[in-house]
Design an enzyme around this catalytic site. Structure first.
Site, PDB file in Angstrom:
ATOM      1  N   GLN A  81       0.848  -1.049  -0.025  1.00 33.20           N
ATOM      2  CA  GLN A  81      -0.028  -0.021   0.109  1.00 33.20           C
ATOM      3  C   GLN A  81       1.031   1.050  -0.125  1.00 33.20           C
ATOM      4  O   GLN A  81       1.614   1.252   1.113  1.00 33.20           O
ATOM      5  CB  GLN A  81      -0.921   0.014   1.302  1.00 33.20           C
ATOM      6  CG  GLN A  81      -1.649   1.116   1.273  1.00 33.20           C
ATOM      7  CD  GLN A  81      -2.423   1.272   2.553  1.00 33.20           C
ATOM      8  OE1 GLN A  81      -1.991   1.422   3.570  1.00 33.20           O
ATOM      9  NE2 GLN A  81      -3.821   1.433   2.493  1.00 33.20           N
ATOM     10  N   ARG A  85      -5.266   9.597   3.005  1.00 32.92           N
ATOM     11  CA  ARG A  85      -4.059  10.351   3.414  1.00 32.92           C
ATOM     12  C   ARG A  85      -3.960  11.680   2.281  1.00 32.92           C
ATOM     13  O   ARG A  85      -4.894  12.255   1.870  1.00 32.92           O
ATOM     14  CB  ARG A  85      -2.796   9.579   3.779  1.00 32.92           C
ATOM     15  CG  ARG A  85      -2.962   8.569   4.664  1.00 32.92           C
ATOM     16  CD  ARG A  85      -3.083   9.490   6.032  1.00 32.92           C
ATOM     17  NE  ARG A  85      -3.529   8.665   7.125  1.00 32.92           N
ATOM     18  CZ  ARG A  85      -4.275   9.395   8.075  1.00 32.92           C
ATOM     19  NH1 ARG A  85      -4.325  10.452   8.404  1.00 32.92           N
ATOM     20  NH2 ARG A  85      -4.646   8.579   9.269  1.00 32.92           N
ATOM     21  N   CYS A  88     -14.448 -11.766  15.738  1.00 29.72           N
ATOM     22  CA  CYS A  88     -14.121 -10.502  16.314  1.00 29.72           C
ATOM     23  C   CYS A  88     -14.846  -9.951  16.936  1.00 29.72           C
ATOM     24  O   CYS A  88     -16.012  -9.883  16.451  1.00 29.72           O
ATOM     25  CB  CYS A  88     -13.408  -9.952  15.138  1.00 29.72           C
ATOM     26  SG  CYS A  88     -13.175  -7.957  15.797  1.00 29.72           S
ATOM     27  N   CYS A 137     -14.059  -5.077  19.846  1.00 29.66           N
ATOM     28  CA  CYS A 137     -13.816  -4.522  21.105  1.00 29.66           C
ATOM     29  C   CYS A 137     -12.854  -3.281  20.891  1.00 29.66           C
ATOM     30  O   CYS A 137     -12.749  -2.330  21.694  1.00 29.66           O
ATOM     31  CB  CYS A 137     -13.519  -5.293  22.171  1.00 29.66           C
ATOM     32  SG  CYS A 137     -11.940  -6.133  22.074  1.00 29.66           S
ATOM     33  N   CYS A 143      -6.157  -4.295  19.516  1.00 28.98           N
ATOM     34  CA  CYS A 143      -5.784  -4.092  18.365  1.00 28.98           C
ATOM     35  C   CYS A 143      -5.535  -2.637  17.928  1.00 28.98           C
ATOM     36  O   CYS A 143      -4.597  -1.899  18.051  1.00 28.98           O
ATOM     37  CB  CYS A 143      -6.804  -4.791  16.889  1.00 28.98           C
ATOM     38  SG  CYS A 143      -8.574  -4.169  17.361  1.00 28.98           S
TER      39      CYS A 143
HETATM   40  C1  LIG Z   1      -4.538  -1.798  13.964  1.00 21.69           C
HETATM   41  C2  LIG Z   1      -4.995  -1.560  12.692  1.00 21.69           C
HETATM   42  C3  LIG Z   1      -4.245  -0.685  11.778  1.00 21.69           C
HETATM   43  C4  LIG Z   1      -4.590  -0.497  10.520  1.00 21.69           C
HETATM   44  N1  LIG Z   1      -3.556   0.254   9.550  1.00 21.69           N
HETATM   45  C5  LIG Z   1      -3.922   0.633   8.415  1.00 21.69           C
HETATM   46  C6  LIG Z   1      -3.061   0.999   7.446  1.00 21.69           C
HETATM   47  O1  LIG Z   1      -1.827   1.015   7.690  1.00 21.69           O
HETATM   48  N2  LIG Z   1      -3.653   1.585   5.963  1.00 21.69           N
HETATM   49  C7  LIG Z   1      -5.106   1.610   5.770  1.00 21.69           C
HETATM   50  O2  LIG Z   1      -5.137   1.931   4.855  1.00 21.69           O
HETATM   51  N3  LIG Z   1      -5.946   0.958   6.672  1.00 21.69           N
HETATM   52  C8  LIG Z   1      -5.478   0.729   8.060  1.00 21.69           C
HETATM   53  N4  LIG Z   1      -6.333  -0.076   8.948  1.00 21.69           N
HETATM   54  C9  LIG Z   1      -7.634  -0.043   8.410  1.00 21.69           C
HETATM   55  C10 LIG Z   1      -7.815  -1.598   8.122  1.00 21.69           C
HETATM   56  O3  LIG Z   1      -7.504  -1.878   6.728  1.00 21.69           O
HETATM   57  C11 LIG Z   1      -9.813  -1.769   7.736  1.00 21.69           C
HETATM   58  O4  LIG Z   1     -10.141  -0.736   6.834  1.00 21.69           O
HETATM   59  C12 LIG Z   1     -10.535  -1.239   9.054  1.00 21.69           C
HETATM   60  O5  LIG Z   1      -9.960  -2.098  10.076  1.00 21.69           O
HETATM   61  C13 LIG Z   1     -11.876  -1.826   8.928  1.00 21.69           C
HETATM   62  O6  LIG Z   1     -11.990  -3.456   8.739  1.00 21.69           O
HETATM   63  P1  LIG Z   1     -11.985  -4.432   9.701  1.00 21.69           P
HETATM   64  O7  LIG Z   1     -13.740  -4.322  10.292  1.00 21.69           O
HETATM   65  O8  LIG Z   1     -11.919  -5.795   9.009  1.00 21.69           O
HETATM   66  O9  LIG Z   1     -11.006  -4.311  10.927  1.00 21.69           O
HETATM   67  C14 LIG Z   1      -5.819  -0.398  10.232  1.00 21.69           C
HETATM   68  C15 LIG Z   1      -6.780  -1.057  11.156  1.00 21.69           C
HETATM   69  C16 LIG Z   1      -6.421  -1.366  12.282  1.00 21.69           C
HETATM   70  C17 LIG Z   1      -7.339  -2.439  13.289  1.00 21.69           C
END
Ligand SMILES: Cc1cc2nc3c(=O)[nH]c(=O)nc-3n(C[C@H](O)[C@H](O)[C@H](O)COP(=O)(O)O)c2cc1C
Length: 381
Positions: A90, A166, A342, A345, A349
């Protein structure tokens, strides 16, 4: 059972062995633990792992441009490949000035400024930074996407994801972008930066699969400050497609609260499964390119239904695969009932990341507690 989840999918020039992707997730872990986690997620059957926030330019943090950084990324792709998945980088360009970061660093270190306060302070600097960038600097950055993509390919990455939030997201946003030149004003102009970044990658790597993380903001109720308004998607989507994008990874835009884009189960609005899929519906109406959904995708039945109906072509998960890296394996082998779901919570994370302790899951604690209980009782866990 779950035949769509387990069916291969051609994405640009690569073939994914199934429809599940590990969403970009920065983890803040030491290298060994990080590689172990990525290896486990790859072994667990996910088709592709997206490595979050790979810097577009040289950076004081590890980047593709230094030997140390390049070798680290190579170790990452080797680990992912060895364990059976593809790797995507990314490409990320921050929209916070390093100067602002330095200013607030002492407060961060002494704990006077909390991580979420820091984010608000940095967000306040975005508009001035984006609006004041010179044409020369813009060209350096957009060309940087092309250069970083070549290095990423050399480091072993199979796919490039352009981080459409960003800097791309701030240029896209009428809230942050107050420019009056060809990069500001109309939606076409605000799309120019992102399209030039995509085009730079397409030019340097004509055959590379390019995914675009499309950050959508919404009004009524208002969520997200960067990114593209739903109503502006008919302008952005075709322009990004013409610039060379092969697929869209669609989610809510950033720069409000991190717990909006990473919503806990208690979120007042985005609490349900597939909470951002309505944005995918908007994008799918405008393109035939594959659309990847993300956001609280947890249950195999729900994910299969979304894929089978054609609502989305790919499903990305972050927290669910942190909670249970074997989600795909268990799903395809009929052991779905053994998946650790999951709970949303956000404690270990997102919470772990914000407390600078690295990303973990409450499951790790439950497991450790169970193991020590079993050890005390001298039984096998
Ligand atoms: C700990 C953590 C770090 C993340 N880091 C990034 C990142 O570096 N770049 C990004 O675009 N999204 C990042 N995300 C967002 C995830 O890619 C995702 O869009 C978001 O967690 C929702 O998906 P989920 O419900 O499956 O967790 C991060 C999410 C979490 C939980």
């Amino acid at each position: 059972m779950y035949e769509t989840i387990n069916s291969p999918f051609k994405l640009g020039n690569v073939t994914l062995k199934n429809r599940i992707i590990f969403a970009p997730t920065s983890m803040g872990l030491k290298e060994e633990e990080y590689l172990e986690k990525l290896g486990a997620i790859a072994r667990g059957g996910t088709a592709m792992i997206i490595i979050g926030d790979v810097p577009v330019l040289k950076s004081p943090f590890l980047s593709l441009y230094s030997r140390k950084g390049f070798l680290r990324y190579r170790r990452i792709t080797e680990t992912i490949h060895k364990n059976g998945a593809l790797a995507a980088a990314q490409l990320h360009m921050s929209d916070s000035q390093f100067r602002s970061l330095i200013k607030y660093l002492p407060g961060m270190i002494t704990g006077k400024i909390k991580p979420d306060e820091m984010r608000v302070l940095l967000n306040d600097t975005v508009s001035g930074y984006i609006t004041g960038l010179t044409d020369k600097r813009i060209a350096e950055i957009t060309q940087g996407f092309g250069k970083a993509a070549v290095l990423a390919k050399d480091a072993g990455f199979d796919v490039i994801q352009i981080h459409g939030d960003r800097m791309c997201g701030s240029f896209s946003s009428s809230i942050y972008n107050q420019r009056t030149d060809r990069y500001g004003g109309s939606a076409e102009n605000r799309a120019r930066f992102a399209c030039e970044a995509v085009a730079a990658v397409r030019k340097t790597l004509p055959d590379m699969t390019i995914d675009y993380k499309l950050a959508v903001r919404q009004e009524d109720p208002h969520y997200g400050n960067a990114g593209v308004l739903k109503e502006e998607l008919p302008v952005f989507v075709p322009l990004l497609e013409q610039a060379g994008v092969n697929s869209f990874h669609v989610t809510l835009a950033n720069h409000s609260d991190l717990s909006d884009t990473i919503p806990p189960a208690s979120h007042p609005y985005f609490h349900g499964q597939g909470c951002f899929l309505p944005f995918c519906d908007e994008v799918s109406r405008l393109t035939d390119l594959p659309v990847c959904g993300v956001g609280r995708l947890c249950s195999p039945d729900f994910v299969e239904e979304q894929l089978k109906s054609g609502r989305i072509q790919l499903a990305a998960m972050s927290r669910q695969l942190i909670a249970d890296p074997e989600w795909v394996k268990k799903t395809s082998s009929g052991a779905g009932s053994r998946i650790f779901t999951c709970t949303g919570c956000n404690r270990e994370c997102l919470g772990g990341m914000q407390a600078h302790k690295g990303v973990h899951c409450i499951r790790d604690r439950i497991k450790t507690a169970n193991e020590s209980l079993c050890h005390e009782r001298k039984v096998l866990p």
